[in-house]
Design an enzyme around this catalytic site. Structure first.
Site, PDB file in Angstrom:
ATOM      1  N   ASP A  81       2.448  40.326 -13.952  1.00 26.11           N
ATOM      2  CA  ASP A  81       2.929  39.673 -12.741  1.00 26.11           C
ATOM      3  C   ASP A  81       3.722  38.386 -12.933  1.00 26.11           C
ATOM      4  OD1 ASP A  81       3.324  39.370 -10.033  1.00 26.11           O
ATOM      5  OD2 ASP A  81       1.409  38.400  -9.692  1.00 26.11           O
ATOM      6  N   CYS A 132      10.730  57.371   1.544  1.00 23.61           N
ATOM      7  CA  CYS A 132      10.384  56.679   2.782  1.00 23.61           C
ATOM      8  C   CYS A 132      11.020  57.358   3.998  1.00 23.61           C
ATOM      9  CB  CYS A 132      10.846  55.222   2.722  1.00 23.61           C
ATOM     10  SG  CYS A 132       9.928  54.201   1.551  1.00 23.61           S
ATOM     11  N   CYS A 189       6.494  49.708   7.847  1.00 24.84           N
ATOM     12  CA  CYS A 189       6.251  48.443   7.144  1.00 24.84           C
ATOM     13  C   CYS A 189       7.139  47.335   7.689  1.00 24.84           C
ATOM     14  CB  CYS A 189       6.442  48.617   5.642  1.00 24.84           C
ATOM     15  SG  CYS A 189       8.107  49.137   5.139  1.00 24.84           S
ATOM     16  N   CYS A 243       5.814  43.543  10.162  1.00 27.96           N
ATOM     17  CA  CYS A 243       5.891  42.157   9.685  1.00 27.96           C
ATOM     18  C   CYS A 243       5.857  41.172  10.854  1.00 27.96           C
ATOM     19  CB  CYS A 243       7.159  41.954   8.873  1.00 27.96           C
ATOM     20  SG  CYS A 243       7.334  40.263   8.239  1.00 27.96           S
ATOM     21  N   CYS A 289       2.468  44.653   6.052  1.00 26.72           N
ATOM     22  CA  CYS A 289       3.470  45.647   5.664  1.00 26.72           C
ATOM     23  C   CYS A 289       2.864  46.689   4.733  1.00 26.72           C
ATOM     24  CB  CYS A 289       4.690  44.977   5.030  1.00 26.72           C
ATOM     25  SG  CYS A 289       4.387  44.127   3.469  1.00 26.72           S
TER      26      CYS A 289
END
Length: 391
Positions: free
Chosen positions: A153, A207, A213, A217, A263
């Site tokens: 990360d 998608c 998603c 938000c 999301c």
């Protein structure tokens, strides 16, 4: 964590003889990775062209990284794995499921309680994954005398596009990785190695016309599908942003005090995801739905105890309590006004300012004016004074 390596090892003994030998090495590494607890495995071909570097350059050029200056200073190394380590020939990408037991958005209805992002309710995934990556790396080095580096990360490596290239899934319209098996709930780690391993087929984006998603938000942080403006993202605002959070986003934060799962939780592919089997990623009872009143009272020592081994500790007590006080202001519960009032003389100006805003939301005009009249005359911080004036 930062990158490790290359490990202190001899040079490669020899390249694998033929495609069959390389496949056998890859299969053995996969078996070892699964033994160590990883649940997703794939290999990316570093010679495959990708547009991730160009997209990152545009993201930074547009200023959408906000105050995350490290994204700008490490940009040249981030644009491609080989830009960081030229000897790398393959990238092994691994995943761990952290799927929650219930939809994390359910906790947003308990306004006297805090909503902490799913990934931060258990142990710090950086530490959990780092140990396993190092164990896998040592095993690979002993077996194949290769050089390698491991990443989790925070190192300058774009794991999400790399995971898509390795076939673990694809980057959804929310820019996070989506998996057919794990939905949007995968922690990622990567190993760059000098081994030349057969790559997996890249994940295909499926998608379709779905925009669940994007619509989920709270702050409209997605200027377009597959794009994000971090400056509007609650995860960025509650974790990365220092100082007072811009007024325009505070109400939309609700009771989200560390990160935001909206999301991710909205993704329809989550219906195939199982609850995390990894004990370290299971939510601690104390962090599932803690009371705002208790969190606002934390001093530095108590904060460190509560969030020991948790990624939350990275933001520090002051930034965390700032977030808690915004949630107090959004609670709609006048009884919590005293929680905010108790922080008006906090040592942190950032906390004091958030307390003022919370009071302005919970008290009627007369009561707030009385509180303003009783504020400490020695207040000199410009941000805190601005909160009093604005409210």
């Amino acid at each position: 964590m930062t990158e490790t390596g290359p490990l202190d090892l001899p040079q490669d003994r020899a390249e694998a003889d033929g495609e069959g030998a390389a496949e056998a090495i890859k299969a053995a590494i996969r078996v070892k990775a699964l033994e160590l607890g990883f649940e997703a495995f794939g290999v990316a071909d570093l010679d495959t062209p990708w547009s991730a570097g160009e997209r990152l350059e545009e993201f930074v050029a547009d200023g959408r990284h906000g105050t995350m200056a490290w994204m700008e200073t490490t940009l040249e190394r981030r644009v491609h794995p080989r830009a960081m380590w030229g000897e790398a020939r393959s990238a092994i990408v691994l995943g761990l499921n952290y799927g929650p037991e219930t939809d994390p958005r359910e906790g947003q209805g308990r306004t006297d309680r805090a909503a902490i992002s799913v990934y931060a309710q258990g142990d710090d995934y950086h530490e959990v994954i780092k140990k396993r990556l190092k164990a896998l790396g040592r095993w690979m080095a002993e077996q194949y005398c290769c050089q390698l580096k491991v990443f989790v990360d925070t190192a300058p490596l774009m794991e999400k596009p790399l995971a898509g290239l390795a076939g673990l899934g694809w980057q959804g319209k929310h820019t996070n990785l989506v998996s057919r098996t794990f939905g949007s709930w995968l922690f990622l780690g990567a190993v760059l190695t000098t081994l030349d391993l057969p790559p997996d087929a890249p994940g295909a984006e499926t998608c379709g016309s779905c925009r669940a998603c994007l619509d989920a938000c709270p702050t409209d942080a997605f200027p377009a599908p597959f794009q994000i403006d971090a400056r509007r993202c609650i995860s960025y605002l509650t974790i990365e942003h220092a100082g007072p959070i811009p007024v325009e986003f505070r109400a939309a934060m609700g009771n989200r005090i560390y990160g935001c799962d909206d999301c991710l939780a909205a993704c329809p592919w989550n219906k195939f995801a199982a609850t995390a089997r990894e004990g370290a990623f299971h939510a601690r009872e104390a962090l599932k739905s803690p009371a705002l009143e208790d969190l606002a009272a934390l001093d530095d020592a108590a904060f460190r105890v509560l969030f020991s081994k948790s990624p939350v500790k990275r933001v520090g007590r002051d930034r965390f309590v700032r977030n808690v006080l915004y949630a107090v202001g959004n609670s709609g519960r006048p009884a919590l006004a005293e929680v905010a009032r108790a922080r008006l003389d906090d040592t942190s100006p950032m906390v004091r300012g958030a307390a003022v805003w919370a009071l302005s939301r919970l008290l009627d005009k007369a009561a707030f004016q009385a509180a303003a009249g009783a504020r400490p005359v020695e207040e000199i911080d410009e941000d805190v004074l601005a909160e009093w004036g604005r409210s």
